[in-house]
Design an enzyme around this catalytic site. Structure first.
Site: not given
Length: 203
Positions: A29, A46, A76, A95, A97, A160
């Protein structure tokens, strides 16, 4: 910059994060502080970062209330707000991954900084303790790291991902990419040390 331009920039940076391979599916996000307003823009839940549009940027108050936009904010949003409250110098949060950085995060290990560039720009990339995605515990863990180390530009999130910050969306994105590239370089260095001990010793 007005709100519509910031919404468009948020979508643009979101696409860059996804296209750079820093996240997968609908994970990750991006948010930005709204100037002259006690609120932020953050993508709705989503939607993939690769498909975010300006209309997917919701306006959320610093109390977590959706002021404008359709849908629910990223789950988040709490740690985004926690960072903004803690760090008035931060205007944007990315943020994501990314694979190599997650490797270190899963080991609960601070990011190694093998290059002079990483040491100069990043200085220190600590780890926020693990907690379920979207939980209050995770928000508290991430916020606590930015409170404990008030000069950091990024942290790893155990098991995470990565949280990178900056005074603009572009700068937060650049920090996220530097964290992932530094993690990749660290991995390469460790592999070389393991396979070429004599060469490392003689260098």
């Amino acid at each position: 910059m007005n709100e519509m331009l910031l919404k468009k920039e948020l979508a643009y940076i979101s696409h860059k994060v996804y296209e750079r391979g820093l996240t997968q599916a609908t994970g990750g996000n991006v948010s930005v502080r709204l100037p002259n307003r006690d609120a932020i823009l953050i993508k709705r839940s989503g939607v993939s970062l690769g498909e975010v549009t300006a209309e997917d940027a919701l306006i959320v108050s610093m109390d977590g209330e959706v002021i404008e936009g359709s849908g629910t904010p990223s789950k988040e949003f709490r740690f985004h707000l926690g960072i903004y409250r803690t760090r008035p110098d931060v205007n944007a949060v990315v943020h994501c991954h990314p694979n190599y950085a997650i490797g270190y995060a899963c080991l609960d290990k601070e990011l190694p900084l093998p290059t002079v560039t990483a040491r100069k720009i990043l200085e220190h990339v600590p780890v926020a303790a693990s907690a379920p995605s979207g939980s209050l515990d995770l928000a508290q863990n991430v916020t606590r790291v930015f409170e404990t180390y008030p000069a950091i530009k990024a942290c790893l999130m155990a098991e995470h991902g990565v949280c990178a910050v900056g005074d603009s969306l572009e700068k937060a994105y650049n920090i996220a990419t530097l964290v992932e590239d530094t993690a990749k370089q660290s991995f390469i260095v460790q592999q070389l040390k393991a396979t070429m001990p004599q060469a490392v010793t003689n260098s």
